[in-house]
Design a protein around this motif. Structure first.
Motif, PDB file in Angstrom:
ATOM      1  N   HIS A  88       0.833  -1.202   0.000  1.00  0.00           N
ATOM      2  CA  HIS A  88       0.000   0.000   0.000  1.00  0.00           C
ATOM      3  C   HIS A  88       0.872   1.260   0.000  1.00  0.00           C
ATOM      4  O   HIS A  88       0.401   2.345   0.309  1.00  0.00           O
ATOM      5  N   PHE A  89       2.141   1.079  -0.337  1.00  0.00           N
ATOM      6  CA  PHE A  89       3.106   2.194  -0.310  1.00  0.00           C
ATOM      7  C   PHE A  89       3.999   2.114  -1.538  1.00  0.00           C
ATOM      8  O   PHE A  89       5.194   2.352  -1.491  1.00  0.00           O
ATOM      9  N   ALA A  90       3.394   1.742  -2.653  1.00  0.00           N
ATOM     10  CA  ALA A  90       4.167   1.517  -3.878  1.00  0.00           C
ATOM     11  C   ALA A  90       4.739   2.820  -4.418  1.00  0.00           C
ATOM     12  O   ALA A  90       4.170   3.900  -4.240  1.00  0.00           O
ATOM     13  N   LEU A  91       5.873   2.711  -5.083  1.00  0.00           N
ATOM     14  CA  LEU A  91       6.512   3.863  -5.699  1.00  0.00           C
ATOM     15  C   LEU A  91       5.790   4.196  -7.005  1.00  0.00           C
ATOM     16  O   LEU A  91       5.840   3.442  -7.972  1.00  0.00           O
ATOM     17  N   GLU A  92       5.111   5.329  -7.013  1.00  0.00           N
ATOM     18  CA  GLU A  92       4.391   5.754  -8.210  1.00  0.00           C
ATOM     19  C   GLU A  92       5.349   6.415  -9.201  1.00  0.00           C
ATOM     20  O   GLU A  92       6.421   6.894  -8.826  1.00  0.00           O
ATOM     21  N   THR A  93       4.950   6.456 -10.451  1.00  0.00           N
ATOM     22  CA  THR A  93       5.793   7.050 -11.486  1.00  0.00           C
ATOM     23  C   THR A  93       5.895   8.552 -11.292  1.00  0.00           C
ATOM     24  O   THR A  93       4.893   9.251 -11.122  1.00  0.00           O
ATOM     25  N   ALA A  94       7.118   9.058 -11.265  1.00  0.00           N
ATOM     26  CA  ALA A  94       7.372  10.494 -11.140  1.00  0.00           C
ATOM     27  C   ALA A  94       8.712  10.799 -11.787  1.00  0.00           C
ATOM     28  O   ALA A  94       9.547   9.905 -11.995  1.00  0.00           O
ATOM     29  N   GLU A  95       8.932  12.055 -12.103  1.00  0.00           N
ATOM     30  CA  GLU A  95      10.218  12.458 -12.680  1.00  0.00           C
ATOM     31  C   GLU A  95      11.314  12.485 -11.631  1.00  0.00           C
ATOM     32  O   GLU A  95      12.472  12.185 -11.913  1.00  0.00           O
ATOM     33  N   ARG A  96      10.942  12.860 -10.386  1.00  0.00           N
ATOM     34  CA  ARG A  96      11.914  12.946  -9.298  1.00  0.00           C
ATOM     35  C   ARG A  96      11.228  12.570  -7.992  1.00  0.00           C
ATOM     36  O   ARG A  96      10.000  12.644  -7.888  1.00  0.00           O
ATOM     37  N   TYR A  97      12.053  12.232  -6.991  1.00  0.00           N
ATOM     38  CA  TYR A  97      11.519  11.837  -5.698  1.00  0.00           C
ATOM     39  C   TYR A  97      12.274  12.523  -4.567  1.00  0.00           C
ATOM     40  O   TYR A  97      13.492  12.704  -4.637  1.00  0.00           O
ATOM     41  N   LEU A  98      11.509  12.881  -3.534  1.00  0.00           N
ATOM     42  CA  LEU A  98      12.086  13.326  -2.277  1.00  0.00           C
ATOM     43  C   LEU A  98      11.644  12.327  -1.218  1.00  0.00           C
ATOM     44  O   LEU A  98      10.445  12.126  -0.997  1.00  0.00           O
ATOM     45  N   ALA A 113      14.278   3.849  -2.950  1.00  0.00           N
ATOM     46  CA  ALA A 113      15.406   4.583  -3.528  1.00  0.00           C
ATOM     47  C   ALA A 113      16.175   3.707  -4.509  1.00  0.00           C
ATOM     48  O   ALA A 113      16.629   4.179  -5.564  1.00  0.00           O
ATOM     49  N   ARG A 114      16.279   2.427  -4.178  1.00  0.00           N
ATOM     50  CA  ARG A 114      16.959   1.510  -5.092  1.00  0.00           C
ATOM     51  C   ARG A 114      16.178   1.391  -6.398  1.00  0.00           C
ATOM     52  O   ARG A 114      16.764   1.391  -7.495  1.00  0.00           O
ATOM     53  N   GLU A 115      14.854   1.328  -6.320  1.00  0.00           N
ATOM     54  CA  GLU A 115      14.038   1.228  -7.531  1.00  0.00           C
ATOM     55  C   GLU A 115      14.126   2.514  -8.351  1.00  0.00           C
ATOM     56  O   GLU A 115      14.239   2.466  -9.583  1.00  0.00           O
ATOM     57  N   ALA A 116      14.058   3.674  -7.680  1.00  0.00           N
ATOM     58  CA  ALA A 116      14.172   4.936  -8.403  1.00  0.00           C
ATOM     59  C   ALA A 116      15.492   5.013  -9.152  1.00  0.00           C
ATOM     60  O   ALA A 116      15.551   5.490 -10.295  1.00  0.00           O
ATOM     61  N   SER A 143      26.490   4.024  -0.520  1.00  0.00           N
ATOM     62  CA  SER A 143      26.967   3.373  -1.742  1.00  0.00           C
ATOM     63  C   SER A 143      25.955   3.519  -2.873  1.00  0.00           C
ATOM     64  O   SER A 143      26.318   3.802  -4.025  1.00  0.00           O
ATOM     65  N   LEU A 144      24.661   3.349  -2.561  1.00  0.00           N
ATOM     66  CA  LEU A 144      23.613   3.481  -3.576  1.00  0.00           C
ATOM     67  C   LEU A 144      23.588   4.891  -4.150  1.00  0.00           C
ATOM     68  O   LEU A 144      23.497   5.080  -5.373  1.00  0.00           O
ATOM     69  N   ALA A 145      23.676   5.894  -3.287  1.00  0.00           N
ATOM     70  CA  ALA A 145      23.662   7.283  -3.755  1.00  0.00           C
ATOM     71  C   ALA A 145      24.863   7.577  -4.631  1.00  0.00           C
ATOM     72  O   ALA A 145      24.744   8.245  -5.669  1.00  0.00           O
ATOM     73  N   ALA A 146      26.019   7.074  -4.234  1.00  0.00           N
ATOM     74  CA  ALA A 146      27.237   7.328  -5.015  1.00  0.00           C
ATOM     75  C   ALA A 146      27.158   6.675  -6.390  1.00  0.00           C
ATOM     76  O   ALA A 146      27.540   7.277  -7.399  1.00  0.00           O
ATOM     77  N   ARG A 147      26.674   5.448  -6.437  1.00  0.00           N
ATOM     78  CA  ARG A 147      26.586   4.734  -7.715  1.00  0.00           C
ATOM     79  C   ARG A 147      25.592   5.387  -8.660  1.00  0.00           C
ATOM     80  O   ARG A 147      25.793   5.389  -9.879  1.00  0.00           O
ATOM     81  N   SER A 148      24.495   5.910  -8.121  1.00  0.00           N
ATOM     82  CA  SER A 148      23.417   6.416  -8.961  1.00  0.00           C
ATOM     83  C   SER A 148      23.472   7.933  -9.171  1.00  0.00           C
ATOM     84  O   SER A 148      22.653   8.477  -9.917  1.00  0.00           O
ATOM     85  N   GLY A 149      24.432   8.602  -8.519  1.00  0.00           N
ATOM     86  CA  GLY A 149      24.540  10.048  -8.675  1.00  0.00           C
ATOM     87  C   GLY A 149      23.464  10.822  -7.948  1.00  0.00           C
ATOM     88  O   GLY A 149      23.119  11.940  -8.345  1.00  0.00           O
ATOM     89  N   ASN A 150      22.925  10.243  -6.870  1.00  0.00           N
ATOM     90  CA  ASN A 150      21.881  10.906  -6.086  1.00  0.00           C
ATOM     91  C   ASN A 150      22.417  11.318  -4.718  1.00  0.00           C
ATOM     92  O   ASN A 150      23.609  11.185  -4.440  1.00  0.00           O
ATOM     93  N   THR A 151      21.539  11.808  -3.849  1.00  0.00           N
ATOM     94  CA  THR A 151      21.986  12.405  -2.598  1.00  0.00           C
ATOM     95  C   THR A 151      21.260  11.797  -1.418  1.00  0.00           C
ATOM     96  O   THR A 151      20.027  11.680  -1.422  1.00  0.00           O
TER      97      THR A 151
END
Length: 310
Positions: A88-98, A113-116, A143-151
């Protein structure tokens, strides 16, 4: 079982016969049966790994017994019963996520975050906790943020105070393509709702709660009503001090429940006629308005009669 932080252990669950487990999506959870208790835990592993589920469990002194069972008696090699997964907390389609996570609320957010990242969608994650040593999965997130270029921003309260949600959400308010996901203790989620309301972001906020927020009783008090079960043919009167689930069980109608608080989704039931009075913490505003389903463990009836697909 692996220690992920002070008082937080991760548990990997595999089929006793080595069979693949049912698929799940980020934000999903499972029911784990623990010594007569049933508790819901978010999945925080990799959905592509069909051989195992991973959950993270906080040792919580004020818990209702689930964390004590995991930390005190559950050991490698033991067998437990698991139901689900549900989401009941699925990641919906969006251009960006906070993402905003507090404490053990990081478990579903880690998978999201891994799916995004896999979808190539930019994200930023604020992770709050009491102390740095109590904040789980820090190395994995970094590690995930570094690999994907996120914060990812770690914000322990003893070093920086509470999360500045106003400043955090001001950034999201200027980005109409971003969705905001939050999970954690109730004070954090209530504050997120308040700040999002102030900034016109409520429609872009998605929350998962670990505990129910009780809805106030209506003016004039609770009223009784009738529930008709379309498939079984039973008609049951629900008293003012009863839940729909309790009334049905007392009448011999089999229903499936777990949390009894409107936060897990086990008892979600299709509504064929009538107007539910939603008291759950799962359905979105649009879903509640549509009235197609209801959580019969807590929700009631705004009309004189409900017809349920039971």
């Amino acid at each position: 079982m692996t220690w992920e932080a002070d008082d937080v252990v991760s548990v990997e669950l595999v089929h006793p016969d080595g069979k693949p487990l049912p698929p799940w999506t980020p934000g999903g959870h499972i029911d784990v049966h623990l010594g007569g208790l049933v508790r819901q835990y978010s999945l925080c592993g990799d959905p592509a790994d069909t051989g195992r589920y991973r959950i993270g469990v906080l040792k919580e002194p004020a818990s209702r017994g689930g964390s004590a069972q995991v930390h005190g008696t559950l050991r490698p090699g033991q067998t437990v019963t698991v139901k689900g997964p549900r989401n009941h907390f699925a990641l919906e389609t969006a251009e960006r996520y906070l993402f905003v996570a507090g404490g053990i609320g990081i478990t579903p957010v880690l998978a999201q975050a891994r799916e995004a990242s896999a979808l190539g969608r930019p994200w930023k994650l604020w992770h709050g906790g009491r102390r740095r040593a109590s904040m789980a999965f820090g190395g994995e997130l970094t590690s995930l943020a570094a690999r994907s270029g996120n914060t990812v921003v770690f914000h322990p309260q003893d070093e920086h105070g509470h999360l500045d949600l106003a400043a955090i959400l001001d950034e999201a308010a200027s980005d109409e393509q971003a969705l905001v996901y939050g999970c954690g203790p109730e004070p954090l989620l209530a504050a997120l709702e308040t700040v999002c309301d102030e900034r016109g972001l409520r429609g872009r906020l998605r929350l998962e709660r670990f505990a129910a927020v009780r809805a106030p009783a209506p003016e004039g008090g609770e009223q009784g009503f009738e529930v008709e079960c379309a498939r079984s043919g039973a008609t049951v009167t629900v008293a003012p001090d009863q839940s729909v689930a309790d009334a049905l069980e007392n009448a011999g109608v089999a229903v499936e429940t777990s949390c009894r608080e409107g936060i897990c989704g086990t008892c979600e039931t299709r509504v064929l006629d009538g107007t539910p009075d939603h008291r759950d913490m799962l359905l979105s505003t649009d879903e509640q308005t549509a009235g197609a389903t209801m959580m019969i463990c807590v929700s009631r009836c705004a009309s004189a009669r409900l017809v349920l697909d039971l």
